[in-house]
Scaffold this motif. Structure first.
Motif, short mmCIF file in Angstrom:
data_model
loop_
_atom_site.label_atom_id
_atom_site.label_comp_id
_atom_site.label_asym_id
_atom_site.label_seq_id
_atom_site.Cartn_x
_atom_site.Cartn_y
_atom_site.Cartn_z
N SER A 170 1.58 1.82 10.40
CA SER A 170 2.78 2.67 10.53
C SER A 170 3.44 2.30 10.98
O SER A 170 4.11 1.54 10.85
CB SER A 170 2.38 3.54 11.97
OG SER A 170 0.90 4.29 11.92
N ILE A 171 4.59 3.53 10.61
CA ILE A 171 6.27 3.54 10.43
C ILE A 171 6.61 2.49 9.70
O ILE A 171 6.03 2.05 8.83
CB ILE A 171 6.75 3.05 11.61
CG1 ILE A 171 6.53 1.73 12.66
CG2 ILE A 171 6.46 4.57 12.66
CD1 ILE A 171 7.57 1.68 14.27
N GLN B 141 -7.48 3.48 9.80
CA GLN B 141 -6.63 3.28 9.74
C GLN B 141 -5.98 4.76 10.24
O GLN B 141 -6.49 5.34 9.41
CB GLN B 141 -6.10 2.51 8.62
CG GLN B 141 -4.49 2.35 8.56
CD GLN B 141 -4.00 1.28 7.21
OE1 GLN B 141 -3.93 0.36 6.79
NE2 GLN B 141 -3.33 1.97 5.77
N VAL B 142 -5.23 4.45 10.23
CA VAL B 142 -4.16 5.96 10.00
C VAL B 142 -2.45 5.30 10.56
O VAL B 142 -1.98 4.26 10.57
CB VAL B 142 -3.99 6.12 12.11
CG1 VAL B 142 -3.75 5.83 12.78
CG2 VAL B 142 -3.30 7.84 12.20
N MET B 143 -1.90 6.64 9.51
CA MET B 143 -0.20 5.89 8.96
C MET B 143 0.53 6.94 9.63
O MET B 143 0.14 7.71 9.25
CB MET B 143 -0.06 5.95 7.70
CG MET B 143 -0.72 4.14 7.16
SD MET B 143 -0.13 4.56 5.00
CE MET B 143 1.54 3.82 5.08
N LEU B 144 1.07 6.79 10.76
CA LEU B 144 1.96 8.29 11.43
C LEU B 144 2.89 7.00 10.95
O LEU B 144 3.79 5.80 11.05
CB LEU B 144 2.15 7.28 12.91
CG LEU B 144 0.23 7.65 13.78
CD1 LEU B 144 -0.08 6.78 14.83
CD2 LEU B 144 0.08 9.12 13.40
N ASP C 106 -0.21 -1.49 15.36
CA ASP C 106 -0.71 -2.96 14.61
C ASP C 106 -0.28 -3.20 13.38
O ASP C 106 -0.07 -4.85 13.60
CB ASP C 106 -2.43 -3.18 14.39
CG ASP C 106 -3.16 -2.36 15.76
OD1 ASP C 106 -3.44 -2.91 16.49
OD2 ASP C 106 -3.66 -1.36 15.82
N SER C 107 0.49 -2.28 13.11
CA SER C 107 0.86 -3.50 11.63
C SER C 107 2.05 -2.62 11.21
O SER C 107 2.16 -1.40 11.23
CB SER C 107 -0.22 -3.69 11.05
OG SER C 107 -0.09 -3.45 9.11
#
Length: 396
Positions: A142-143, A108-111, A172-173
């Motif tokens: 993210s965001i 997962q990546v949180m931008l 995605d989420s």
């Protein structure tokens, strides 16, 4: 059992999965004996997750800019537009960091970033589509609602249009970022330029209607009352009643360094643990409860596993925002698994949707990658850490 029949009845109803009112939640938060409160919350966990599994995630929180027009009083990360310390990463730097995360096992990546005055919906469309094209295996969680409201405002479009465009681009989420405190009085006190709590929830509800799930958070310790903390979770639960779109609730504690609040207030460890337990009883309609070891420390994170928590969150290969305000708690994969196992639980790596990717039933099944450590706060480096690789610190 306690000496108070009313409290006993509330704890039992909550433990059995029944609905408790905000007034009842406030009573048990302030007056229930700690052990009885924790035992009731842990009964919820055991009923929901009888396998004894506690999950963790490997992800990276990548900030694309620290330029922000909102100027929240608790934030040490942002810089005003045109400030000499303001920066925005080019796309190649963001993709490089995504690649590092994938190499270390992140799913997962949180931008996330500031409300840059020039960043409208098209910026986020390019951001998400570029990441998705380069690393389709990464879930983009993210965001938050604040960024969605900001991009819609920049472009003069509706929330719904902005959500549909960024979903099509690869989002995605949605993260629970920007919730802080949702009730009006404490929110205006700490973030007067931010959207209202009702508006934050409106964005989440709109996203849920269009098939984008999210998490919900709460920052405690900036001077809010016990009743306002309960009001915050009641506002979230009301939306959850209608949408079912919140996967998890994540309370965390305000960090006092380098921001305008200066740590004049703070939540104690006991307040945090009591709130965690009460939240597990209150959120009969939210599946997961996550502890914030990043802000409270690993010892408190482990204690929370006895207060109804079933998830320890992320190794978080990079985190800049809370670190800027003084969070110094770091971990590595071995530590996090030890925290779970020594609490009498079974560790399991999960994905964004809480599906188990690897269950470590015995120590022999534990992962052995010493490079997976948290977390590297890159903003102390010139240019926000642009071009710097993750330091692969050896586990101790």
């Amino acid at each position: 059992m306690t000496v108070n029949r009313e409290i006993d009845d509330i704890l039992q109803r909550g433990a059995d999965g029944g609905r408790i009112t905000p007034e009842e939640a406030l009573l048990i938060y302030t007056d229930a004996p700690l052990h009885a409160l924790g035992e009731a919350a842990d009964a919820v966990r055991r009923r929901r997750y009888p396998d004894g599994i506690v999950t963790y995630l490997i992800d990276r929180n990548i900030n694309y800019t620290n330029v922000c027009v909102t100027a929240c009083k608790f934030c040490a990360f942002f810089r005003a537009p045109k400030h000499k310390e303001g920066w925005a990463h080019p796309m190649e730097e963001i993709l490089r960091r995504c690649g590092e995360a994938v190499e270390l096992g992140a799913t997962q990546v949180m931008l996330q970033g500031g409300h840059h005055p020039d960043f409208g919906t098209a910026y986020y469309e390019e951001l998400f589509s570029s990441v998705k094209a380069a690393y389709p295996q990464l879930t983009i969680h993210s965001i938050g609602p604040s960024e969605i409201l900001h991009m819609a405002k920049v472009d003069g479009i509706s929330i719904e249009d902005a959500i549909l465009r960024i979903k099509a681009a690869g989002l995605d989420s949605i993260a629970g970022a920007g919730a802080e405190m949702l009730p009006e009085r404490p929110r205006k006190a700490i973030a007067p330029l931010k959207e209202s709590g009702a508006r934050w929830l409106e964005v989440m509800e709109t996203a849920h209607r269009h098939g984008i799930e999210s998490t919900a958070t709460m920052m405690m310790g900036t001077g809010e009352t016990h009743a306002e903390r309960v009001e915050h979770i009641a506002m979230i639960r009301d939306v959850q009643d209608r949408t079912g779109g919140f996967r998890a609730f994540i309370p965390w504690t305000y960090q006092p360094e380098n921001n305008h609040l200066k740590g004049r207030t703070q939540a104690t460890t006991l307040e945090y643990l009591r709130f965690v337990a009460m939240s597990r009883l209150f959120f009969h309609n939210v599946a997961h409860l996550q502890a914030s070891w990043l802000t409270t420390g690993k010892e408190v994170g482990q204690l929370s596993l006895h207060m109804g928590v079933d998830d320890l969150g992320s190794i978080m290969l990079e985190e800049n925002v809370i670190s800027s305000a003084g969070a110094r708690h770091r971990s590595n994969l071995h530590d996090l698994i030890w925290m779970i196992r020594s609490a009498g639980r079974i560790p399991a790596q999960r994905d964004t949707l809480y599906r188990h990717l690897a269950v470590h039933r015995t120590p022999e099944e534990d992962p052995t990658d010493d490079r997976v450590v948290s977390h590297f706060s890159s903003i102390a480096l010139p240019g926000g850490g642009a071009g710097r690789a993750l330091p692969l610190v050896e586990a101790h």
